[in-house]
Design a protein around this motif. Structure first.
Motif, PDB file in Angstrom:
ATOM      1  N   ASP A 265       2.593  17.045  28.777  1.00  0.00           N
ATOM      2  CA  ASP A 265       4.044  16.949  28.945  1.00  0.00           C
ATOM      3  C   ASP A 265       4.728  18.309  29.025  1.00  0.00           C
ATOM      4  OD1 ASP A 265       3.950  14.180  28.926  1.00  0.00           O
ATOM      5  OD2 ASP A 265       4.084  14.064  26.747  1.00  0.00           O
ATOM      6  N   HIS A 266       4.039  19.371  28.622  1.00  0.00           N
ATOM      7  CA  HIS A 266       4.599  20.717  28.758  1.00  0.00           C
ATOM      8  C   HIS A 266       4.486  21.235  30.185  1.00  0.00           C
ATOM      9  CE1 HIS A 266       5.315  20.957  24.575  1.00  0.00           C
ATOM     10  NE2 HIS A 266       4.081  21.173  24.203  1.00  0.00           N
ATOM     11  N   VAL A 267       3.591  20.639  30.955  1.00  0.00           N
ATOM     12  CA  VAL A 267       3.298  21.139  32.290  1.00  0.00           C
ATOM     13  C   VAL A 267       4.011  20.341  33.371  1.00  0.00           C
ATOM     14  CG1 VAL A 267       1.423  21.432  33.976  1.00  0.00           C
ATOM     15  CG2 VAL A 267       1.097  22.142  31.610  1.00  0.00           C
ATOM     16  N   LYS A 271       8.387  11.790  35.440  1.00  0.00           N
ATOM     17  CA  LYS A 271       8.861  11.426  36.777  1.00  0.00           C
ATOM     18  C   LYS A 271       8.079  12.166  37.853  1.00  0.00           C
ATOM     19  CE  LYS A 271      13.587  10.073  35.565  1.00  0.00           C
ATOM     20  NZ  LYS A 271      15.031  10.345  35.777  1.00  0.00           N
ATOM     21  N   ALA A 272       7.840  13.467  37.630  1.00  0.00           N
ATOM     22  CA  ALA A 272       7.070  14.244  38.605  1.00  0.00           C
ATOM     23  C   ALA A 272       5.632  13.748  38.681  1.00  0.00           C
ATOM     24  CB  ALA A 272       7.110  15.725  38.248  1.00  0.00           C
ATOM     25  N   ALA A 273       5.062  13.403  37.523  1.00  0.00           N
ATOM     26  CA  ALA A 273       3.690  12.905  37.498  1.00  0.00           C
ATOM     27  C   ALA A 273       3.564  11.618  38.303  1.00  0.00           C
ATOM     28  CB  ALA A 273       3.238  12.678  36.061  1.00  0.00           C
ATOM     29  N   LEU A 276       3.833  12.341  42.045  1.00  0.00           N
ATOM     30  CA  LEU A 276       2.663  13.013  42.606  1.00  0.00           C
ATOM     31  C   LEU A 276       1.405  12.149  42.571  1.00  0.00           C
ATOM     32  CD1 LEU A 276       3.225  16.553  41.054  1.00  0.00           C
ATOM     33  CD2 LEU A 276       3.603  15.876  43.428  1.00  0.00           C
ATOM     34  N   GLY A 277       1.503  10.984  41.977  1.00  0.00           N
ATOM     35  CA  GLY A 277       0.339  10.101  41.956  1.00  0.00           C
ATOM     36  C   GLY A 277      -0.660  10.421  40.868  1.00  0.00           C
ATOM     37  N   VAL A 278      -0.197  10.970  39.744  1.00  0.00           N
ATOM     38  CA  VAL A 278      -1.074  11.224  38.602  1.00  0.00           C
ATOM     39  C   VAL A 278      -1.313   9.899  37.873  1.00  0.00           C
ATOM     40  CG1 VAL A 278      -1.328  12.428  36.402  1.00  0.00           C
ATOM     41  CG2 VAL A 278      -0.268  13.591  38.355  1.00  0.00           C
TER      42      VAL A 278
END
Length: 365
Positions: A265-267, A271-273, A276-278
């Motif tokens: 979560d620091h990186v 929402k971005a994850a 990006l399809g993580v």
């Protein structure tokens, strides 16, 4: 007021050293890659920063001379660099020495022996079990400086991305890890190799396989192999966020990541994850969880197509290269010099430890 035996004199000494450097109109840094940089081996002095983002305020110059460097940033990977300060001083170094520990989650004693040689150190991996053992009276613990992409050269990556952008990929996930003896990760990956037909694992601790699948390959061959898969898996060695996360995104993979990593979560935010399809998975559920996660990751890759590949690739290019981390480190030192950081001295089981943090207590990212 601090107790009389707290290392306040040493803290002040380090602060004054940094303050005097950043008071200059221009100052110089040297970036060393492990013991190779110390002994002058090829590639040991690493100034091939991928962008100009590292150069805060445009006042920083690169130096290849110990005697002329104001700041040495020593990237270490579990080596024991005890005695480094004396070695550098004999070669004329009088500046500020800091370490970036890429393997603070392992090699505890070697890391402890190294960091007392410096003035400040930055750990890659978050968590009390990865950080607190390092606290000491000689060097200051800086904020977490998360891992970044540091594998194949960017120009090699760009070349393969241009050549193979429309090239069909294998609908499997790759798990490219060296299997260290007697570690839980090794057993886990061995199970994955045996039981998951959706996963390919290349590296083992066998010297002949290491030669065949890694050491004998050119950068271009390694790059094409990375590119050939749609997904890749992050399997921590010790609750760490592996650089494999950044490797996977660099190649446009939909990356599969454990759901119990504090550093994650620091990186990247949730929402971005998702964008990006993580894909997250539960390591405690064994290989079945991997198989399910791989199926999801492949489906997400197929749905997003080339646009998804480039968005994941550009996420790393814009945020997670070595140059970005160097900018974070230098910006923090600038704030430290200006007394814009939160500084504490804490009692440890063996004495005292010193910390300096950003005002918002966030990692350097």
């Amino acid at each position: 007021m601090l107790p009389s035996d707290a290392p306040s004199d040493r803290f002040s000494e380090i602060h004054e050293k940094v303050k005097s450097i950043f008071a200059k109109d221009r100052f110089s840094i040297m970036s060393l890659m492990g013991i190779n940089g110390v002994i002058g081996a090829p590639g040991g002095i690493w100034h091939g920063f991928e962008t100009d983002d590292w150069n805060v305020s445009g006042r920083v110059e690169l130096s290849e001379s110990f005697a002329e460097a104001d700041i040495i940033i020593a990237n270490i990977f579990g080596e024991d660099l005890g005695g480094l300060r004396g070695y550098l001083e004999k070669r004329g170094f009088r500046g500020f020495l800091c370490f970036w520990l890429h393997d603070n989650h392992i090699a505890h004693q070697q890391n402890k022996n190294s960091i007392v040689e410096g003035d400040m150190y930055f750990s890659s991996h978050h968590g009390a079990e990865h950080e607190d053992y390092l606290l000491n009276e000689r060097s200051i613990a800086g904020p977490i400086l998360p891992a970044c992409y540091r594998n194949l050269p960017i120009e090699t990556v760009d070349c393969v991305m241009r050549m193979y952008n429309e090239f069909p990929r294998i609908s499997k996930a790759v798990a490219p890890y060296f299997l260290y003896d007697e570690t839980p990760r090794t057993k886990y990956l061995e199970d994955v190799v045996r039981k998951s037909p959706e996963t390919v694992c290349f590296y083992t601790n066998s010297s002949d396989r290491s030669e065949k699948y890694y050491k004998k390959l050119s950068d271009m061959e390694k790059a094409i192999r990375w590119f050939s898969f749609k997904s890749s898996i992050v399997v921590p060695l010790n609750r760490d966020l592996s650089i494999r996360f950044f490797d996977g995104l660099m190649w446009g993979h939909t990356v599969i990541v454990p759901d119990h990593l504090l550093a994650f979560d620091h990186v990247i935010d949730s929402k971005a994850a998702e964008r990006l399809g993580v894909i997250r998975y539960d390591m405690s559920q064994g290989v079945e969880a991997i198989n399910e996660a791989v199926s999801k990751a492949i489906a997400v890759f197929d749905e997003a197509g080339v646009e998804g590949v480039m968005e994941r690739h550009n996420f790393v290019i814009s945020n997670h290269l070595y140059a970005h981390r160097m900018r974070g480190l230098l910006t923090f030192l600038m704030d430290f010099a200006s007394q814009n950081t939160v500084n504490t001295v804490v009692r440890t089981h063996s004495g005292w430890g010193m910390r300096a943090r950003r005002a918002d207590r966030r990692p350097l990212i």
